[in-house]
Design an enzyme around this catalytic site. Structure first.
Site, PDB file in Angstrom:
ATOM      1  N   GLU A  88      65.265 -46.314  93.218  1.00 29.94           N
ATOM      2  CA  GLU A  88      66.103 -45.151  92.949  1.00 29.94           C
ATOM      3  C   GLU A  88      65.301 -43.857  92.870  1.00 29.94           C
ATOM      4  O   GLU A  88      65.852 -42.777  92.966  1.00 29.94           O
ATOM      5  CB  GLU A  88      66.871 -45.362  91.641  1.00 29.94           C
ATOM      6  CG  GLU A  88      67.821 -46.541  91.684  1.00 29.94           C
ATOM      7  CD  GLU A  88      68.399 -46.894  90.328  1.00 29.94           C
ATOM      8  OE1 GLU A  88      69.189 -47.849  90.279  1.00 29.94           O
ATOM      9  OE2 GLU A  88      68.070 -46.240  89.328  1.00 29.94           O
ATOM     10  N   MET A 136      73.831 -49.888  82.708  1.00 29.69           N
ATOM     11  CA  MET A 136      73.023 -50.295  81.572  1.00 29.69           C
ATOM     12  C   MET A 136      72.122 -49.195  81.004  1.00 29.69           C
ATOM     13  O   MET A 136      71.278 -49.484  80.153  1.00 29.69           O
ATOM     14  CB  MET A 136      72.175 -51.515  81.956  1.00 29.69           C
ATOM     15  CG  MET A 136      73.012 -52.719  82.361  1.00 29.69           C
ATOM     16  SD  MET A 136      72.036 -54.168  82.873  1.00 29.69           S
ATOM     17  CE  MET A 136      71.287 -54.652  81.322  1.00 29.69           C
ATOM     18  N   ASP A 181      78.316 -53.136  93.356  1.00 31.19           N
ATOM     19  CA  ASP A 181      78.932 -54.444  93.222  1.00 31.19           C
ATOM     20  C   ASP A 181      80.359 -54.306  92.745  1.00 31.19           C
ATOM     21  O   ASP A 181      80.676 -53.491  91.897  1.00 31.19           O
ATOM     22  CB  ASP A 181      78.144 -55.352  92.279  1.00 31.19           C
ATOM     23  CG  ASP A 181      77.961 -54.749  90.889  1.00 31.19           C
ATOM     24  OD1 ASP A 181      77.315 -53.693  90.798  1.00 31.19           O
ATOM     25  OD2 ASP A 181      78.486 -55.329  89.930  1.00 31.19           O
TER      26      ASP A 181
END
Length: 232
Positions: A12, A173, A197
């Site tokens: 990322e 998270m 997802d």
């Protein structure tokens, strides 16, 4: 103007580093901070690691050591609503820590003790600029609550519960704890998450995480280049 960018995983931040000039690195609390410039903007980027504690450590050091004016958390997330599919984007108008639970003491689930709030608002100007960047790239996005907790959610029942409890559109998270640190330090923040997802859980994640992360970076580079609009 100095902009901090926090990702949970190396992929990322690697793409963002490639867009930076005059790069240097330092380490605090086990986290490597990459400093440089994109255009005329100073940028500090870091991979915080996965989970709320790593994310909070990273955000606090970024604020105290680098004195950033804004923090963006980028990366991937799981969808909690039918409006967001794989490779769509969730932009937070507020964050919640869904695993904060002192309900046994009579508190509502999600209440942050000491702040007496469940939801922490992101910065409106940052959010609007991110949305403008997404629209320019014809990327489908939704604005709403992003829920954070130290749990990779893959069961439909878990996701349904979060959506119903908090009206959340995506789960991940790190964002809620980064928002918490920014809130108490009075640093404007924004959370942008590409959906990696959906109903497939871990199988979808393995397939699409890298593509989704690269999409986030592409949007954030545009955001940084246009960041002067935040001060208008």
């Amino acid at each position: 103007m100095k902009i901090g960018v926090i990702g949970a995983m190396q992929m990322e931040v690697d793409g963002l580093r490639e867009s930076m000039e005059h790069v240097s690195t330092e380490e605090y609390s086990g986290v490597t901070y990459v400093s440089g410039t994109i255009g005329d903007k100073e940028v500090v980027a870091a991979v915080c690691g996965i989970g709320k504690v790593f994310a909070a450590i990273c955000a606090e050091a970024m604020i105290l050591e680098y004195h950033v004016d804004y923090i963006i958390n980028i990366g991937v997330a799981g969808t909690l609503c039918k409006e967001l599919g794989v490779m769509d984007v969730a932009v937070a108008d507020q964050v919640v820590q869904h695993d904060m639970n002192t309900s046994a003491l009579g508190d509502p689930i999600g209440l942050l003790s000491g702040l007496d709030q469940i939801f922490l608002p992101g910065d409106e100007k940052m959010r609007k600029l991110l949305c403008s960047c997404l629209e320019d790239k014809n990327i489908h996005y939704e604005v709403g609550t992003i829920a954070t907790g130290d749990l990779f959610l893959h069961k439909p029942a878990q996701k349904t519960l979060l959506h119903e409890r908090f009206n959340a559109i995506a789960c991940e998270m790190e964002g809620g704890s980064i928002g918490h640190v920014c809130y108490v330090n009075k640093v404007p923040f924004a959370i942008l998450r590409s959906i990696s997802d959906g109903e497939g859980g871990s199988m979808d994640y393995a397939t699409f995480a890298e593509k989704a992360a690269l999409q986030s970076i592409d949007v954030v580079v545009d955001f940084i280049e246009r960041a002067d609009e935040l001060q208008v």
